[in-house]
Design a protein around this motif. Structure first.
Motif, PDB file in Angstrom:
ATOM      1  N   ALA A  61      40.271  46.872  52.214  1.00 32.77           N
ATOM      2  CA  ALA A  61      39.667  45.689  52.682  1.00 32.77           C
ATOM      3  C   ALA A  61      38.605  45.350  51.643  1.00 32.77           C
ATOM      4  O   ALA A  61      37.639  46.575  51.577  1.00 32.77           O
ATOM      5  CB  ALA A  61      39.185  45.764  54.144  1.00 32.77           C
ATOM      6  N   ARG A  62      38.454  44.143  51.462  1.00 30.97           N
ATOM      7  CA  ARG A  62      37.389  43.737  50.508  1.00 30.97           C
ATOM      8  C   ARG A  62      36.567  42.570  51.109  1.00 30.97           C
ATOM      9  O   ARG A  62      37.071  41.584  51.550  1.00 30.97           O
ATOM     10  CB  ARG A  62      37.939  43.327  49.111  1.00 30.97           C
ATOM     11  CG  ARG A  62      38.711  44.451  48.315  1.00 30.97           C
ATOM     12  CD  ARG A  62      37.959  45.767  47.948  1.00 30.97           C
ATOM     13  NE  ARG A  62      38.665  46.700  47.266  1.00 30.97           N
ATOM     14  CZ  ARG A  62      39.002  47.874  47.924  1.00 30.97           C
ATOM     15  NH1 ARG A  62      38.907  48.128  49.016  1.00 30.97           N
ATOM     16  NH2 ARG A  62      39.781  48.577  47.106  1.00 30.97           N
ATOM     17  N   THR A  63      35.072  42.750  51.079  1.00 29.25           N
ATOM     18  CA  THR A  63      34.421  41.556  51.155  1.00 29.25           C
ATOM     19  C   THR A  63      33.561  41.067  50.199  1.00 29.25           C
ATOM     20  O   THR A  63      33.064  41.759  49.429  1.00 29.25           O
ATOM     21  CB  THR A  63      33.394  42.090  52.332  1.00 29.25           C
ATOM     22  OG1 THR A  63      32.483  43.029  52.052  1.00 29.25           O
ATOM     23  CG2 THR A  63      34.386  42.426  53.764  1.00 29.25           C
ATOM     24  N   LEU A  64      33.259  39.942  50.165  1.00 26.28           N
ATOM     25  CA  LEU A  64      32.359  39.178  49.140  1.00 26.28           C
ATOM     26  C   LEU A  64      30.964  39.254  49.884  1.00 26.28           C
ATOM     27  O   LEU A  64      30.886  38.429  50.549  1.00 26.28           O
ATOM     28  CB  LEU A  64      33.057  37.785  48.676  1.00 26.28           C
ATOM     29  CG  LEU A  64      34.474  38.050  48.096  1.00 26.28           C
ATOM     30  CD1 LEU A  64      34.917  36.338  47.708  1.00 26.28           C
ATOM     31  CD2 LEU A  64      34.375  39.006  47.233  1.00 26.28           C
ATOM     32  N   PRO A  75      33.973  42.744  44.747  1.00 26.95           N
ATOM     33  CA  PRO A  75      33.558  43.492  46.005  1.00 26.95           C
ATOM     34  C   PRO A  75      33.473  45.119  45.714  1.00 26.95           C
ATOM     35  O   PRO A  75      33.436  45.899  46.403  1.00 26.95           O
ATOM     36  CB  PRO A  75      34.968  43.413  46.814  1.00 26.95           C
ATOM     37  CG  PRO A  75      36.004  42.903  45.507  1.00 26.95           C
ATOM     38  CD  PRO A  75      35.049  42.142  44.693  1.00 26.95           C
ATOM     39  N   GLY A  76      33.661  45.408  44.303  1.00 30.82           N
ATOM     40  CA  GLY A  76      33.634  46.912  44.130  1.00 30.82           C
ATOM     41  C   GLY A  76      32.116  47.204  43.498  1.00 30.82           C
ATOM     42  O   GLY A  76      31.015  46.628  44.124  1.00 30.82           O
ATOM     43  N   ALA A  77      32.060  48.146  42.598  1.00 30.86           N
ATOM     44  CA  ALA A  77      30.782  48.627  42.365  1.00 30.86           C
ATOM     45  C   ALA A  77      29.990  47.821  41.324  1.00 30.86           C
ATOM     46  O   ALA A  77      28.815  47.976  41.250  1.00 30.86           O
ATOM     47  CB  ALA A  77      30.954  50.218  41.704  1.00 30.86           C
ATOM     48  N   TYR A 126      38.462  43.841  41.316  1.00 29.98           N
ATOM     49  CA  TYR A 126      37.875  42.600  40.945  1.00 29.98           C
ATOM     50  C   TYR A 126      38.307  42.287  39.408  1.00 29.98           C
ATOM     51  O   TYR A 126      38.287  43.051  38.528  1.00 29.98           O
ATOM     52  CB  TYR A 126      36.551  42.622  40.929  1.00 29.98           C
ATOM     53  CG  TYR A 126      35.932  41.211  40.503  1.00 29.98           C
ATOM     54  CD1 TYR A 126      36.075  39.995  41.204  1.00 29.98           C
ATOM     55  CD2 TYR A 126      35.306  41.185  39.418  1.00 29.98           C
ATOM     56  CE1 TYR A 126      35.564  38.776  40.576  1.00 29.98           C
ATOM     57  CE2 TYR A 126      34.625  39.656  38.887  1.00 29.98           C
ATOM     58  CZ  TYR A 126      34.796  38.869  39.416  1.00 29.98           C
ATOM     59  OH  TYR A 126      34.470  37.845  38.802  1.00 29.98           O
ATOM     60  N   LEU A 127      38.913  41.036  39.284  1.00 30.84           N
ATOM     61  CA  LEU A 127      39.577  40.553  37.918  1.00 30.84           C
ATOM     62  C   LEU A 127      38.741  39.615  37.485  1.00 30.84           C
ATOM     63  O   LEU A 127      38.150  39.570  36.070  1.00 30.84           O
ATOM     64  CB  LEU A 127      41.097  40.342  37.892  1.00 30.84           C
ATOM     65  CG  LEU A 127      41.851  41.645  38.140  1.00 30.84           C
ATOM     66  CD1 LEU A 127      43.424  41.364  38.222  1.00 30.84           C
ATOM     67  CD2 LEU A 127      41.730  42.683  37.302  1.00 30.84           C
ATOM     68  N   PHE A 128      38.589  38.676  38.170  1.00 35.29           N
ATOM     69  CA  PHE A 128      37.786  37.348  37.701  1.00 35.29           C
ATOM     70  C   PHE A 128      37.543  36.408  39.014  1.00 35.29           C
ATOM     71  O   PHE A 128      38.222  36.666  40.121  1.00 35.29           O
ATOM     72  CB  PHE A 128      38.503  36.327  36.533  1.00 35.29           C
ATOM     73  CG  PHE A 128      39.744  35.714  37.025  1.00 35.29           C
ATOM     74  CD1 PHE A 128      39.637  34.631  37.877  1.00 35.29           C
ATOM     75  CD2 PHE A 128      40.927  36.056  36.546  1.00 35.29           C
ATOM     76  CE1 PHE A 128      40.538  33.704  37.915  1.00 35.29           C
ATOM     77  CE2 PHE A 128      42.062  35.642  37.093  1.00 35.29           C
ATOM     78  CZ  PHE A 128      41.901  34.129  37.760  1.00 35.29           C
ATOM     79  N   ALA A 129      36.505  35.642  38.750  1.00 35.05           N
ATOM     80  CA  ALA A 129      36.356  34.273  39.909  1.00 35.05           C
ATOM     81  C   ALA A 129      36.051  33.110  39.210  1.00 35.05           C
ATOM     82  O   ALA A 129      35.469  33.094  37.860  1.00 35.05           O
ATOM     83  CB  ALA A 129      35.083  34.886  40.700  1.00 35.05           C
TER      84      ALA A 129
END
Length: 810
Positions: A519-522, A557-559, A582-585
């Motif tokens: 699970a990942r949160t922004l 959402p990571g480090a 995470y790769l891009f936004a």
């Protein structure tokens, strides 16, 4: 009888002096003197003709003579008459025959002073000063011969002193600018010219009646009247029947004035052609064109002016009058009337309840009578007794199994069979759920994402979109507020928003059995609302989540950190790999944005298509402007760079769903409210809604973004789209206007000709998802009222107030 001319009167006076008719001459003279002057006496002679003989006695009145006015007379016996002895009494009133009664003579009275003749000659009174009168005797007294000096009567110009009955109008008409034949009057010998007798633009402004109508009333110093003078800011211009001081803007080509306004009678709708002619028609706004009232536009877009009578009397959107008068383009049997701006009805959908089972145009077969493979078979509807947030998420697995998700805030039994799977939400909170069903519709399992606020505060979590990956893994996106445990199993994975009132987007991945994978949160930095509402996966398991954010949001959402700040409300697309890294936004490009993402679809060619609405978009060079319109963006799946960016419509248009074909082409569906150009290139392909709005549309673009095809669905929005294995396209909509009495479901063949159409549910049935697989398709949404979900001959009534997933096979 005396002559009436001036020369005749002079000759007669001389004749009287030479022929001993002195008494008659004296009587006329004295009578004239008694009346106030010589001129008056001669006027009497002219007006009355001859005088009859009268007998005068001392103190008696003179009698009236035959054929004329009665006059005073005196008998002379030859003695000298003293003027002092003559007393001229009051004159009698004019009698009924136009004559005057005789006056009486009294002893000792003095006559009034005689007026001076107007030609300046010596008054008669002065001539007679030498004559004295002797005693007047009884009737026996004889009048001696009196030597009367030669009294020459001067040439007197006698003015007209009538009471208006004898004025000669020919004279008045010759005065300046008096209209010939005008109603003139004459008083005291002078012309009286009423204002109405003056010629146009002229008036009488002096004190001399003989000036006539001497003043030009079209000049600034006397504009319209003798006393009106125009200021420096106005000019004297024609107005109605006269002139008035008006602003210089009234100068030609504005050629007339109405009241105190300058108007152009050729274009003014309140004074069209002439003052006070108002242009007004039934069901239409009117305008004045070349001094004639014409229809400007119809108030109702479904009416037109199709005959010679002004007004919008003809109803459009009919077989005989499509979008214009006499247009019969849409005549295919049992098809939805889809008149467009260019009157193209080449590929209208079937009327709900009909199918096109042969190669001819139109939909000749009733749906209930048709059989597979022409029409799908109804396989049943699964319901959950929750409809929180008014939306349900659903996805179809490759083996025919399906999942649905959403939120619940009351005790729920998620197993629709006789068995039970009861879940209780956290008190005071809204929890999320994900439920799996097997391919045959039987119950699989349910997982809940529960609130765990440590201080007892309320939390809220909702799943808004789901996808099933090739390995059976389930991916979901949504948002939460407060504290939530994303691990539905015995372990925990608790996430807490930075502020109790803030909402954060999340992405969750579960195994095919419902175990948490990650699970990942922004994370937000302030108390703003942020949502993830769109989801797609690709062939390698990467996840693409889309939504909107406000304030400051960290998309990593990571480090690491990738912090973006929205100035307003910005759209976003974030990519995570299959492990949740995470790769891009990609976020909206612009200031004061109000953008949203509603749908995402990936292709095998490396393109990611994103549909939504807003005013900015993802391309900083696209220049979205201020209008909130439909947005369709192509992104590079590897880098997130923009490959294409398109805006559609004018205001309030939206793209709700996107789907891609194996050849990389794209289908997008949504709603629009006004004339819309659906070609993103230089050409124009416009469509116009019919009837109540919104109207739905389905748009097909090539892999390069070039326009291919568009069709509309009148009086209903289209919310979701899917591609079937044979290349046909399926769209589902919502009946916002209760025209179809349910949820319209429409299929077009691979060549875009109509295939079939039916209505599921009832009024208040709202669609959310359509997903297709090898064996059939599913529909998901919210059912607000009871309705029949079986489009065939059977009946399957589903009660209102539930979330549903309906299944159909081929």
């Amino acid at each position: 009888m005396l002559p009436t001319s001036k020369a005749g009167r002079r000759n007669s006076a001389n004749a009287f002096a030479a022929s001993n008719e002195k008494d008659s001459a004296m009587k006329r003279v004295l009578s004239g003197v008694a009346k106030g002057g010589l001129a008056f006496a001669f006027a009497e002679i002219m007006a009355c003709g001859g005088h009859g003989a009268g007998h005068v006695t001392e103190g008696s009145d003179a009698g009236s003579g035959a054929g004329g006015s009665a006059g005073s007379s005196a008998a002379f016996d030859g003695s000298v008459v003293d003027r002092a002895l003559l007393d001229v009494g009051n004159q009698a009133e004019t009698d009924a025959n136009g004559g005057r009664g005789g006056g009486s003579i009294s002893d000792g009275s003095s006559p009034s002073d005689a007026p001076v003749p107007i030609d300046g000659s010596t008054p008669v009174d002065a001539i007679m000063q030498d004559h004295t009168a002797g005693d007047v005797s009884t009737p026996d007294v004889s009048i001696p011969d009196v030597s009367i000096p030669d009294v020459s009567i001067p040439d007197v110009s006698i003015p007209d002193v009538s009471d208006g009955t004898s004025c000669a109008p020919e004279h008045c008409w010759t005065l300046p600018h008096v209209a010939p034949g005008a109603p003139v009057e004459c008083w005291s010998g002078q012309c009286f010219i009423p204002p109405s007798s003056c010629q146009y633009r002229f008036g009488h402004c002096t004190s001399n009646p003989e000036d006539g109508c001497e003043t030009n009333l079209s000049r600034p110093e006397n504009c319209g009247s003798c006393t009106t003078r125009c200021s420096d800011q106005t000019v004297c211009l024609p107005q109605g029947e006269g002139h008035a001081c008006l602003p210089p803007t009234c100068l030609p080509p504005i050629i007339d004035r109405c009241g105190n306004r300058c108007v152009d009678l050729k274009t003014n709708p309140e004074n069209c052609g002439t003052c006070n002619r108002v242009c007004a028609f039934d069901n239409a706004s009117a305008k004045c064109e070349n001094a004639k009232c014409v229809v400007e536009r119809c108030f109702d877009d479904l009416t037109a002016d199709c005959n010679d009578d002004p007004g919008c009397e003809t109803t459009l959107a009919t077989r005989d009058n499509c979008l214009s008068c006499g247009n019969k383009a849409c005549d295919a049997i049992n098809t939805v009337l889809t008149c467009s701006v260019d009157s193209s009805c080449a590929t209208p959908p079937c009327t709900p309840g009909y199918a096109n089972c042969d190669a001819t145009a139109g939909c000749e077969m009733a749906f209930a009578s048709a059989t597979a493979p022409c029409v799908p078979r109804y396989a049943g509807t699964t319901v959950e007794g929750t409809r929180s947030a008014g939306r349900v998420a659903a996805a179809l697995a490759a083996d025919g199994a399906f999942v649905m998700g959403g939120s619940f805030d009351t005790v729920m039994d998620f197993d629709p069979s006789a068995a039970m799977d009861v879940r209780t939400p956290t008190p005071g909170s809204t929890d999320a759920f994900i439920t799996k069903f097997n391919a045959d519709g039987t119950y699989g399992w349910t997982r809940t994402l529960a609130s765990v606020a440590p201080d007892g505060g309320a939390s809220s979590t909702i799943v808004e979109a789901l996808a099933v990956q090739q390995d059976g893994s389930i991916v979901g996106v949504g948002s939460y507020q407060g504290a939530v445990d994303f691990d539905p199993g015995p372990l925990s994975d608790i996430h807490v928003t930075v502020d109790p009132s803030a909402r954060e987007p999340f992405v969750i991945k579960m195994s095919a059995t419902g175990a948490l994978v990650w699970a990942r949160t922004l994370v937000v930095s302030d108390s703003t609302s942020n949502f993830a509402s769109a989801l797609a996966t690709d062939e390698v398991g990467a996840v693409y989540a889309g939504g909107s954010f406000q304030g400051t949001l960290d998309f990593d959402p990571g480090a690491g950190a990738d912090v973006r700040t929205a100035n307003g409300q910005s759209a976003f697309v974030v990519k995570l790999d299959s492990g949740g890294n995470y790769l891009f936004a990609r976020t909206s490009a612009g200031l004061q944005c109000f953008d949203e993402v509603y749908a995402i679809a990936s292709t095998s060619g490396g393109a990611l298509w994103v549909g939504g609405a807003g005013n900015c978009g993802f391309d900083p060079s696209s220049g979205g402007g201020d209008a909130h319109r439909a947005i369709l963006t192509g992104l590079n799946m590897a880098s997130g760079s923009v490959r294409a960016s398109y805006f559609f419509g004018k205001s309030s248009e939206v793209i709700q769903g996107v789907a891609t074909a194996p050849d990389g082409s794209l289908y997008a569906v949504g709603s629009f409210y006004d004339v819309c150009d659906f070609d993103p290139g230089v050409d124009v392909v416009e469509r116009k809604p019919l009837g109540l709005t919104p109207a739905g549309f389905i748009l097909n673009l090539g892999a390069d973004g070039a326009f291919r095809w568009v069709q509309t669905m009148p009086q209903a929005s289209l919310d979701a789209v899917a591609l079937l294995n044979d290349g046909s396209v399926l769209a589902v909509g919502s009946d916002w206007n209760e025209v179809y009495s349910g949820m319209p479901v429409v299929r077009w063949k691979a060549d875009h000709t109509a295939a079939w159409s039916f209505v599921a549910g009832g009024a208040g049935t709202l669609s959310s998802v359509v997903a297709a697989g090898a064996a059939g398709f599913i529909l998901a949404g919210i059912n607000g009222a009871s309705g029949d979900f079986d489009p065939g001959a059977g009946v399957d009534v589903v009660l209102g107030g539930v979330s549903f997933v309906s299944r159909y096979t081929f």
